[in-house]
Design an enzyme around this catalytic site. Structure first.
Site, PDB file in Angstrom:
ATOM      1  N   GLU A  92      48.044  31.583 -93.807  1.00 54.13           N
ATOM      2  CA  GLU A  92      48.584  30.422 -94.543  1.00 54.13           C
ATOM      3  C   GLU A  92      47.442  29.611 -95.134  1.00 54.13           C
ATOM      4  OE1 GLU A  92      50.895  28.617 -91.266  1.00 54.13           O
ATOM      5  OE2 GLU A  92      52.662  29.589 -92.115  1.00 54.13           O
TER       6      GLU A  92
ATOM      7  N   CYS B 192      58.308  23.110 -89.768  1.00 48.41           N
ATOM      8  CA  CYS B 192      57.421  22.015 -90.167  1.00 48.41           C
ATOM      9  C   CYS B 192      57.803  21.420 -91.517  1.00 48.41           C
ATOM     10  CB  CYS B 192      55.985  22.513 -90.211  1.00 48.41           C
ATOM     11  SG  CYS B 192      55.777  24.065 -91.113  1.00 48.41           S
TER      12      CYS B 192
HETATM   13 ZN   LIG Z   1      55.444  23.685 -93.275  1.00 53.08          ZN
END
Ligand SMILES: [Zn+2]
Length: 804
Positions: free
Chosen positions: A323, A406
């Site tokens: 990520e 998230c």
């Molecule tokens: Zn996120």
């Protein structure tokens, strides 16, 4: 008045002594009402749909239950059941943080709009959280629930020791602190703030003497501590924030920006959300603690991102693996660009503005806000993106929630508090950074000043500002003249407009045209203001064609469209189902048109005299005329599955035409194995890596199977005479586990239904990415099979399998 409680809290709680802080101070969102238009609508959806939806998800996903279970373990152990523990029912040790982030968002909503039921609900949630806090202040449900052995491989035997890896103990606390401060400011209640302070006291006992040197594995504790410091004026919280920054760089991983001391870092690396939270925390400590070296570091890193690592949409963190930020100019269309990374980039860029008063930071902010961040939530408010790619083949859709959740509460808290990014003050200067219908009330020169902003921005560039001071007062009104008006997409050379001529923007004061210089991206009107005076800003919004920097492989030969702050995208739904064959020559005519009926009311681009690339019968390329429609990028994927692209070809050579009809395109295509989400279609789209400017053609692969015998099969609707195949192999050495296979061959199904090898006239060649043709003695058959023996320990894949 809605903004009053906030004023009162600030006045009482006080900055007893004025803290050193950012030289420019934002006007807090409770003092800013978004009154109409896009943001008022999105903020209402955020409050009425996203907020209850998120709170419900916290219950149904078991995240709130984790607190109850942790409390139960505390209770029963205190009652003598010393072996009692519970295995956590959710998936990740950071699940607590989603609860905190949602409470922060809910508190912002509560600040904007009184809601006794919501206030009550938050109080109940906070009491459940407080019950899970251990007597010494430790709050981390996954350990408290299951204290005798770690319940997850990420968790250490002792507190904190595995935080530099993945325990997320400090990450959860960072979000707790942000939530506690938000709830306190919204309600005046210390309920959650006291939980925060109890946890912070524990941190002070455990780390206050400078030991142990634990570098937080996922940042945000630094920002959380800075907020706690601002609201309490207790210097220890700033000291701890600085301590956690200075722990970095003792030989840790670039993944969590732990590879070098923070002041020596020069480039954005590693996990993009971690990175952007870190840089925001560094900016806070620089502002609050006067750390010039931190400031210099984040300035360099911001320039690195905006110069080499930001997508046109303002998204960042291009790499799915880790990520992470990619290398310079590594900006593929099928990128990762997590919603949280975009939100965190907004936090960071806003801080850069507050430190400098320079509009370039808000130019980048605006690009990310309207495009790469807003795309993260559906128009309905209850469907979300985690990655935000710039190109999709039509199989990617928004999700109601995520196992790792998230992103949704990050969007929730951003949109609820968005008004806080519109305006700012430095001494007697009032900055107007974002344009949108709104009303703000602030103090300038000892006088209460109300400013009303009336506009249809971002669809129309006329902005009408009416000033209402309580009595005449001298101040400077500073209006941001966006980069896109001045002919520069970003304050870097990463993108450029084909025609960079600045648009003829104008400022009128009480009807009279003003000649004003642009300084640091703003024009300033300094005078004594009288009630009812009016400034009209005209920001013409020509449609701009954009090109990528020559070093961005993905955008070579391609063009994207912008108008005002909006980046456009082509979705198949508006364009006969196809978008990758679009060719947009300079001669195409582009007309913006506001469509009240579409996507909640957006300005679309209607395009005439465009083209589509097609394949002729002999395999050559040609174009046919086409009319097209482009929609704002942030609004794609609201009407069902459809392919989408931001960038399109300037000429047919880099377009991706539809495949010409062949036995393969007419056949039923199956495979011995395909993992979930892996499409077979790329192998018959007649496109090769050479058809993509960056060589990243979609492929099919058998991963995670390794070393096995696999097959792909075309079944024709009727017996078909075939005599050759073309195959191109996929090999991702360096990033994945696919290699050229050990061997392959072609079989056909005979009249008895048995598979027989064809008599090949060429070798079954093996070359990476290139087309390999194998002719064979013609057969007439109903099915053809490609059999492939994967190499031991490796998988394999194909870009293409054509049949002639
Ligand atoms: Zn996120």
């Amino acid at each position: 008045m809605r903004w009053l409680p906030f004023f009162l809290i600030f006045a009482c709680l006080g900055r007893v002594k004025a803290l050193a802080d950012y030289p420019v101070q934002p006007i807090p969102f409770p003092q800013v009402q978004l009154t109409a238009g896009l943001w008022a609508a999105r903020q209402a959806t955020n409050r009425l749909v996203t907020l209850p939806f998120a709170l419900e998800q916290l219950e149904t996903s078991g995240r709130m239950k984790n607190f109850d279970l942790a409390a139960e373990v505390l209770r029963r152990r205190a009652g003598g059941e010393t072996n009692f523990q519970i295995r956590p029912p959710t998936e990740f040790p950071f699940d607590d943080s989603d609860v905190f982030k949602a409470i922060e968002g809910a508190s912002y909503c509560l600040t904007l709009q009184a809601d006794p039921a919501l206030a009550e609900r938050l109080e109940v949630m906070i009491r459940r959280i407080a019950a899970a806090q251990e007597p010494d202040g430790y709050l981390y449900t996954w350990r408290t629930m299951h204290p005798d052995q770690p319940a997850h491989e990420w968790i250490g035997r002792e507190r904190w020791v595995k935080d530099p890896e993945l325990s997320h103990e400090l990450y959860n606390l960072g979000h707790l602190f942000e939530a506690g401060v938000a709830h306190y400011q919204a309600t005046g209640s210390r309920l959650l703030l006291d939980v925060c302070l109890k946890a912070a006291e524990l941190l002070w006992r455990d780390f206050g003497d400078g030991e142990p040197r634990i570098a937080p594995g996922h940042q945000v504790i630094e920002m959380g501590l800075a907020k706690l410091y601002r609201v309490t004026n207790d210097k220890r919280w700033l000291t701890l924030a600085r301590f956690f920054l200075e722990c970095r760089g003792q030989g840790g991983r670039p993944y969590s920006q732990d590879h070098e001391p923070v002041v020596r870092q020069t480039r954005a690396v590693g996990h993009a959300v971690r990175a952007n939270y870190l840089y925001s925390g560094m900016a806070d400590v620089a502002a609050l603690g006067g750390e010039a070296a931190y400031w210099q570091a984040v300035t360099r890193i911001w320039d690195d991102v905006v110069g080499t690592k930001l997508h046109l949409t303002g998204g960042c963190g291009a790499r799915a693996s880790g990520e992470a930020y990619g290398d310079a100019y590594e900006l593929p269309h099928r990128c990762y660009n997590e919603t949280c990374a975009a939100v965190a980039f907004l936090f960071w860029s806003h801080r850069m503005f507050l430190m400098t008063g320079e509009a370039r930071y808000m130019d980048a902010f605006e690009r990310t806000l309207y495009n790469g961040a807003l795309s993260g939530v559906s128009l309905s408010g209850n469907r979300f993106f985690y990655p935000n790619p710039l190109e999709s083949d039509g199989t990617y859709s928004r999700s109601p929630w995520f196992g790792c959740a998230c992103c949704p509460p990050n969007i929730l808290r951003l949109i609820a508090s968005l008004g806080g990014y519109f305006y700012a003050v430095r001494e007697d200067q009032l900055f107007v950074n974002l344009y949108g219908a709104s009303r703000v009330k602030t103090e300038l020169g000892g006088t209460t000043v109300t400013l009303e902003q009336d506009t249809d921005y971002p669809w129309h560039g006329t902005v009408r500002l009416r000033v209402h001071p309580e009595r005449p007062v001298m101040f400077t009104l500073r209006l941001r003249i966006p980069g896109w008006v001045r002919g520069q997409p970003l304050p870097s050379d990463l993108y450029r407009y084909d025609d960079p001529t600045p648009a003829a923007w104008q400022v009128r004061l009480n009807g009279r045209l003003q000649a004003l210089p642009v300084e640091q991206g703003y024009v300033g009107l300094r005078r004594e203001w009288h009630p009812g005076e009016e400034v009209v800003l005209e920001l013409p919004m020509p449609v701009r064609r954009v090109a990528g920097h020559p070093n961005i492989a993905a955008t070579r030969g391609q063009v994207a469209l912008e108008r005002g702050p909006i980046v456009y995208a082509f979705e198949g739904l508006d364009n006969d189902g196809r978008v990758f064959d679009i060719v947009l020559p300079q001669t195409a005519r582009i007309e913006p048109r506001f469509r009240a009926d579409l996507l909640g009311g957006v300005t679309v681009l209607e395009i005439r005299d465009a083209q589509r690339a097609v394949r002729t019968a002999d395999g050559q390329r040609a174009t046919v005329p086409a009319s097209l429609v482009a929609i704002p990028y942030a609004t794609w994927a609201n009407r069902g599955l459809s392919p989408m692209t931001v960038w399109v070809a300037r000429d047919a050579s880099v377009a991706r035409p539809a495949p010409r009809p062949t036995p393969a395109t007419r056949a039923r295509l199956t495979a011995s194995f395909a993992r979930s989400g892996m499409s077979l279609e790329p192998i018959r789209d007649q496109l090769y890596p050479s058809d993509y400017p960056d060589g990243r053609a979609p492929q099919f692969d058998f991963w995670p199977r390794k070393g096995t015998l696999e097959w792909l099969q075309y079944e024709f609707p009727s017996p078909t005479r075939v005599q050759s195949v073309v195959v191109a192999w996929f090999d991702d050495t360096g990033t994945g586990e696919c290699r050229l296979p050990a061997s392959w061959r072609i079989l056909y199904r005979d009249a008895e239904g048995q598979w027989q090898p064809v008599r090949s006239l060429d070798e079954y060649g093996l070359r990476k990415a290139e087309a390999v043709r194998v002719r064979f003695e013609p057969v007439t058959t109903e099915a053809l099979r490609l059999e492939v023996q994967l190499r031991a320990g490796f998988s394999a894949g194909l870009y293409e399998w054509e049949v002639e």
